[in-house]
Design an enzyme around this catalytic site. Structure first.
Site, PDB file in Angstrom:
ATOM      1  N   HIS A  76     -16.734 -26.551  41.038  1.00 36.58           N
ATOM      2  CA  HIS A  76     -15.843 -26.475  39.873  1.00 36.58           C
ATOM      3  C   HIS A  76     -16.037 -27.707  38.977  1.00 36.58           C
ATOM      4  O   HIS A  76     -15.111 -28.475  38.743  1.00 36.58           O
ATOM      5  CB  HIS A  76     -14.382 -26.405  40.350  1.00 36.58           C
ATOM      6  CG  HIS A  76     -13.617 -25.236  39.796  1.00 36.58           C
ATOM      7  ND1 HIS A  76     -13.866 -23.942  40.187  1.00 36.58           N
ATOM      8  CD2 HIS A  76     -12.632 -25.157  38.868  1.00 36.58           C
ATOM      9  CE1 HIS A  76     -13.046 -23.130  39.539  1.00 36.58           C
ATOM     10  NE2 HIS A  76     -12.297 -23.842  38.723  1.00 36.58           N
TER      11      HIS A  76
ATOM     12  N   TYR B 128     -11.074 -12.522  43.919  1.00 32.22           N
ATOM     13  CA  TYR B 128     -10.369 -13.784  44.131  1.00 32.22           C
ATOM     14  C   TYR B 128      -9.934 -13.951  45.586  1.00 32.22           C
ATOM     15  O   TYR B 128      -9.958 -15.062  46.127  1.00 32.22           O
ATOM     16  CB  TYR B 128      -9.161 -13.884  43.197  1.00 32.22           C
ATOM     17  CG  TYR B 128      -9.530 -14.242  41.773  1.00 32.22           C
ATOM     18  CD1 TYR B 128     -10.318 -15.365  41.499  1.00 32.22           C
ATOM     19  CD2 TYR B 128      -9.109 -13.468  40.705  1.00 32.22           C
ATOM     20  CE1 TYR B 128     -10.660 -15.699  40.202  1.00 32.22           C
ATOM     21  CE2 TYR B 128      -9.452 -13.795  39.393  1.00 32.22           C
ATOM     22  CZ  TYR B 128     -10.230 -14.908  39.159  1.00 32.22           C
ATOM     23  OH  TYR B 128     -10.572 -15.242  37.868  1.00 32.22           O
TER      24      TYR B 128
ATOM     25  N   ALA C   6     -20.389 -19.720  36.303  1.00 34.69           N
ATOM     26  CA  ALA C   6     -20.835 -19.278  37.632  1.00 34.69           C
ATOM     27  C   ALA C   6     -21.427 -17.877  37.554  1.00 34.69           C
ATOM     28  O   ALA C   6     -22.457 -17.578  38.174  1.00 34.69           O
ATOM     29  CB  ALA C   6     -19.669 -19.296  38.621  1.00 34.69           C
ATOM     30  N   ARG C   7     -20.798 -16.985  36.773  1.00 32.69           N
ATOM     31  CA  ARG C   7     -21.318 -15.626  36.643  1.00 32.69           C
ATOM     32  C   ARG C   7     -22.612 -15.599  35.836  1.00 32.69           C
ATOM     33  O   ARG C   7     -23.500 -14.774  36.102  1.00 32.69           O
ATOM     34  CB  ARG C   7     -20.251 -14.715  36.032  1.00 32.69           C
ATOM     35  CG  ARG C   7     -19.093 -14.439  37.007  1.00 32.69           C
ATOM     36  CD  ARG C   7     -18.107 -13.444  36.467  1.00 32.69           C
ATOM     37  NE  ARG C   7     -17.289 -13.970  35.383  1.00 32.69           N
ATOM     38  CZ  ARG C   7     -16.185 -14.703  35.543  1.00 32.69           C
ATOM     39  NH1 ARG C   7     -15.774 -15.021  36.769  1.00 32.69           N
ATOM     40  NH2 ARG C   7     -15.493 -15.115  34.517  1.00 32.69           N
TER      41      ARG C   7
ATOM     42  N   ASP D  72     -12.862 -26.473  32.361  1.00 34.41           N
ATOM     43  CA  ASP D  72     -12.588 -25.052  32.160  1.00 34.41           C
ATOM     44  C   ASP D  72     -13.937 -24.343  31.992  1.00 34.41           C
ATOM     45  O   ASP D  72     -14.958 -24.985  31.751  1.00 34.41           O
ATOM     46  CB  ASP D  72     -11.720 -24.850  30.914  1.00 34.41           C
ATOM     47  CG  ASP D  72     -11.033 -23.483  30.902  1.00 34.41           C
ATOM     48  OD1 ASP D  72     -11.252 -22.700  31.847  1.00 34.41           O
ATOM     49  OD2 ASP D  72     -10.272 -23.209  29.949  1.00 34.41           O
TER      50      ASP D  72
ATOM     51  N   ASN E 163     -15.519 -22.593  34.344  1.00 31.06           N
ATOM     52  CA  ASN E 163     -16.338 -22.559  35.560  1.00 31.06           C
ATOM     53  C   ASN E 163     -16.684 -21.140  36.006  1.00 31.06           C
ATOM     54  O   ASN E 163     -17.802 -20.883  36.441  1.00 31.06           O
ATOM     55  CB  ASN E 163     -15.613 -23.301  36.690  1.00 31.06           C
ATOM     56  CG  ASN E 163     -15.480 -24.780  36.400  1.00 31.06           C
ATOM     57  OD1 ASN E 163     -16.435 -25.534  36.483  1.00 31.06           O
ATOM     58  ND2 ASN E 163     -14.267 -25.205  36.045  1.00 31.06           N
ATOM     59  N   GLY E 164     -15.730 -20.227  35.904  1.00 34.12           N
ATOM     60  CA  GLY E 164     -15.993 -18.859  36.326  1.00 34.12           C
ATOM     61  C   GLY E 164     -17.053 -18.188  35.475  1.00 34.12           C
ATOM     62  O   GLY E 164     -17.960 -17.529  35.996  1.00 34.12           O
ATOM     63  N   ARG E 165     -16.952 -18.350  34.152  1.00 34.15           N
ATOM     64  CA  ARG E 165     -17.931 -17.730  33.260  1.00 34.15           C
ATOM     65  C   ARG E 165     -19.325 -18.301  33.493  1.00 34.15           C
ATOM     66  O   ARG E 165     -20.321 -17.565  33.495  1.00 34.15           O
ATOM     67  CB  ARG E 165     -17.503 -17.926  31.802  1.00 34.15           C
ATOM     68  CG  ARG E 165     -16.458 -16.925  31.338  1.00 34.15           C
ATOM     69  CD  ARG E 165     -15.785 -17.341  30.054  1.00 34.15           C
ATOM     70  NE  ARG E 165     -14.811 -18.403  30.296  1.00 34.15           N
ATOM     71  CZ  ARG E 165     -14.010 -18.916  29.363  1.00 34.15           C
ATOM     72  NH1 ARG E 165     -14.105 -18.474  28.120  1.00 34.15           N
ATOM     73  NH2 ARG E 165     -13.136 -19.851  29.658  1.00 34.15           N
TER      74      ARG E 165
END
Length: 365
Positions: free
Chosen positions: A205, A248, A215-216, A209, A211-213
């Site tokens: 992480h 999640y 990572a994908r 902000d 991080n998810g996008r």
């Protein structure tokens, strides 16, 4: 204890025997889908890629609670890919940013993943230097100046902490190890590497902000490497969006477990398999659209009719009414009614079930 607190956490392990059958199925389905798409011909394949990437961009943002205008996303992608889809509406900076990230990840999949490249992606996601109303560190690792990096849910005062990331003092070294592993040659199957990369990055992480996008996007890059192709015919992000709760839950269980991540890899493979099968819908839509325009090609349609029909064929959400037609085509209600009536007479449009205030119209495929 979180997974990153394990002394050997960077040496993730898994049971090959448990995932072997599912991996073989996914690899077979990957090859079969690519073969079917390549048989479409250039124009249809181009449309399939555009639809898939539009879905990917919209859904990866939806997972984080951000709603993007699909028309703007499609417009931005078409412009950057050099695809002619007629008049292109202007796009917002946040749309342009995520489109840049996704295209760089997939089109330049063979290029090394570096710190500077990740910083560029992060800056593209947050062009104003803010996440919502909050100013954040952009294009650099987080510093935890506002407190530890945590994933929380629930109302203020009753928050539930699902995950706490490594302290910022460890981020640079953790990311150095991750990037060295990601760029190094390996005997690990590239699809397994995609699953591991997604988990590893989102566990560190490293940003305040986004991080998810990111990572994908990294997972998409690894999947493009697995296929040795920049063309995307399925959307892993769309499937994760459809299974967000399970995603999640599995992520939380894995991040609170040991270094054996077999369960995570198996979930990733199963989700990927469903994403690949979901591409059948894109394929069917692309073929139906092509057949529709072959049928409509001999008719003298005006620009308004062509514009709205394309919106419907590209996956318009909701029901098309005459008032929506007027808003999209930027015309009067009377003009919209005449456009619709002409299409019904030509057999290209039909009334949906229901009447009165519920009157709506559908493309006659």
């Amino acid at each position: 204890m979180y997974i990153w607190e394990q002394p050997d956490w960077q040496k993730l392990t898994w049971k090959d025997a448990t995932i072997a059958a599912r991996l073989a199925e996914v690899r077979h389905d990957q090859g079969r889908l690519i073969g079917r798409m390549e048989a479409l011909g250039f124009r249809l394949r181009e449309e399939a890629v555009l639809q898939t990437l539009t879905q990917d961009v919209v859904k990866t943002s939806e997972i984080e609670g951000e709603q993007l205008d699909a028309t703007q996303v499609r417009s931005s992608l078409a412009r950057r890919l050099g695809i002619d889809i007629g008049a292109l509406p202007p796009t917002d900076r946040n749309v342009e940013g995520i489109v840049e990230v996704m295209l760089d990840a997939t089109r330049n999949y063979a290029s090394p993943l570096t710190t500077e490249r990740l910083f560029g992606w992060h800056a593209a996601l947050f062009p104003t230097g803010r996440s919502g109303m909050t100013r954040i560190i952009v294009g650099n690792w987080r510093d935890d100046s506002t407190g530890p990096m945590q994933v929380v849910s629930g109302p203020y005062g009753r928050e539930q902490v699902h995950y706490s990331a490594p302290p910022s003092t460890r981020v640079a070294a953790e990311m150095g190890a991750f990037l060295a592993w990601f760029n190094a040659p390996t005997s690990t199957d590239p699809v397994i590497k995609a699953a591991l990369a997604h988990l590893w990055f989102v566990t560190i992480h490293p940003f305040e902000d986004g991080n998810g996008r990111i990572a994908r996007a990294i997972a998409d890059l690894a999947l493009a490497r697995s296929e040795k192709s920049p063309q995307r015919f399925y959307s892993m992000s769309a499937q994760i969006r459809a299974e967000r709760a399970a995603y999640y839950d599995q992520l939380e269980r894995t991040q609170k477990g040991g270094t054996d991540v077999t369960a995570w890899i198996l979930w990733f493979l199963e989700c990927l398999g469903r994403a690949i099968h979901g591409a059948e819908g894109v394929l069917a839509a692309v073929i139906a659209k092509a057949q529709f325009w072959e049928r409509a090609g001999s008719l003298a349609l005006n620009e308004r009719q062509i514009k709205v029909l394309n919106r419907l064929l590209d996956g318009f959400e909701g029901k098309m009414t005459s008032s929506k037609w007027a808003a999209i085509a930027k015309c009067s209600q009377d003009t919209a009614n005449r456009d619709i009536a002409a299409l019904i007479d030509a057999g290209l449009f039909r009334k949906g079930e229901g009447g009165g205030r519920s009157t709506h119209y559908e493309v006659a495929l």
